[in-house]
Write a protein that holds these residues in place. Structure first.
Motif, PDB file in Angstrom:
ATOM      1  N   CYS A 122     -57.859  43.739 123.697  1.00 35.16           N
ATOM      2  CA  CYS A 122     -58.627  42.874 122.786  1.00 35.16           C
ATOM      3  C   CYS A 122     -59.135  43.665 121.589  1.00 35.16           C
ATOM      4  N   ILE A 123     -59.628  44.852 121.849  1.00 35.00           N
ATOM      5  CA  ILE A 123     -60.144  45.688 120.762  1.00 35.00           C
ATOM      6  C   ILE A 123     -59.030  46.032 119.784  1.00 35.00           C
ATOM      7  N   LYS A 124     -57.827  46.296 120.286  1.00 33.24           N
ATOM      8  CA  LYS A 124     -56.670  46.550 119.403  1.00 33.24           C
ATOM      9  C   LYS A 124     -56.381  45.364 118.495  1.00 33.24           C
ATOM     10  N   LEU A 125     -56.662  44.154 118.992  1.00 36.17           N
ATOM     11  CA  LEU A 125     -56.442  42.938 118.202  1.00 36.17           C
ATOM     12  C   LEU A 125     -57.595  42.644 117.243  1.00 36.17           C
ATOM     13  N   GLY A 126     -58.647  43.453 117.287  1.00 30.78           N
ATOM     14  CA  GLY A 126     -59.787  43.261 116.397  1.00 30.78           C
ATOM     15  C   GLY A 126     -60.893  42.416 116.989  1.00 30.78           C
ATOM     16  N   GLY A 127     -60.861  42.166 118.289  1.00 31.74           N
ATOM     17  CA  GLY A 127     -61.902  41.374 118.941  1.00 31.74           C
ATOM     18  C   GLY A 127     -62.450  42.102 120.150  1.00 31.74           C
ATOM     19  N   ASP A 128     -62.892  41.347 121.130  1.00 25.54           N
ATOM     20  CA  ASP A 128     -63.355  41.896 122.399  1.00 25.54           C
ATOM     21  C   ASP A 128     -63.188  40.798 123.439  1.00 25.54           C
ATOM     22  N   LEU A 129     -63.360  41.137 124.695  1.00 24.93           N
ATOM     23  CA  LEU A 129     -63.276  40.122 125.736  1.00 24.93           C
ATOM     24  C   LEU A 129     -64.346  39.057 125.501  1.00 24.93           C
ATOM     25  N   ALA A 130     -64.024  37.830 125.823  1.00 27.80           N
ATOM     26  CA  ALA A 130     -64.858  36.674 125.485  1.00 27.80           C
ATOM     27  C   ALA A 130     -66.199  36.651 126.200  1.00 27.80           C
TER      28      ALA A 130
END
Length: 163
Positions: free
Chosen positions: A53-61
């Motif tokens: 998720c961090i690689k995609l620019g986010g984090d776990l929901a």
């Protein structure tokens, strides 16, 4: 008097960039399947899913509100109709040892909210992590359950915009 340019995050302007989609006009979400039923791919542990998720620019929901969990449930039903009732998804809740439950954004988790399955979370002091799991087949409703850190899931939910 000082004037400045105010910039707002992407989700505030009703925009999400691929692969994320806007939900509730508040946050961007992306459900990632790493081990589809066809057998290709690997299920991941919580820490591995979070790194993705961090690689995609986010984090776990962060899914602490009933309305948000319902929106994510509907999104899963829409985007994975054949698999939704069979998959479990990592989410951003965790507890290390006997410390308080927290979300990936650092906020404490409300253990009395209606997003948990009955008798959860587990009272043990081992490290635990949250998954969004299909529980109610009649209404296609998902709830949170907690799992050990050595367990894996075939999918996870990333988000941008929760603060």
């Amino acid at each position: 008097m000082l004037f400045g340019v105010l910039t707002s995050p992407a989700w505030a302007s009703n925009e999400c960039h691929a692969p994320f989609e806007l939900l509730l006009d508040e946050f961007c979400v992306h459900v990632k399947v790493t081990a589809p039923p066809e057998g290709s791919g690997q299920p991941l542990r919580w820490a591995e899913a979070r790194a993705e998720c961090i690689k995609l620019g986010g984090d776990l929901a962060v899914v602490g509100r009933t309305e948000k969990l319902q929106a994510i449930s509907h999104y899963i039903d829409k985007s994975l109709p054949a698999w939704a009732s069979k998959f479990i998804f990592w989410a951003g809740g965790h507890r290390i040892g006997s410390s308080p439950w927290k979300w990936t954004n650092g906020r404490q988790i409300n253990l009395k909210s209606h997003v948990w399955t009955p008798s959860r979370p587990d009272k043990t002091t081992e490290n635990r992590y949250t998954m969004v799991v299909p529980v109610d087949e009649v209404y296609n409703r998902f709830y949170l359950q907690d799992y050990r850190e050595d367990q894996v899931a075939p999918a996870f939910i990333c988000e941008k915009g929760e603060s």
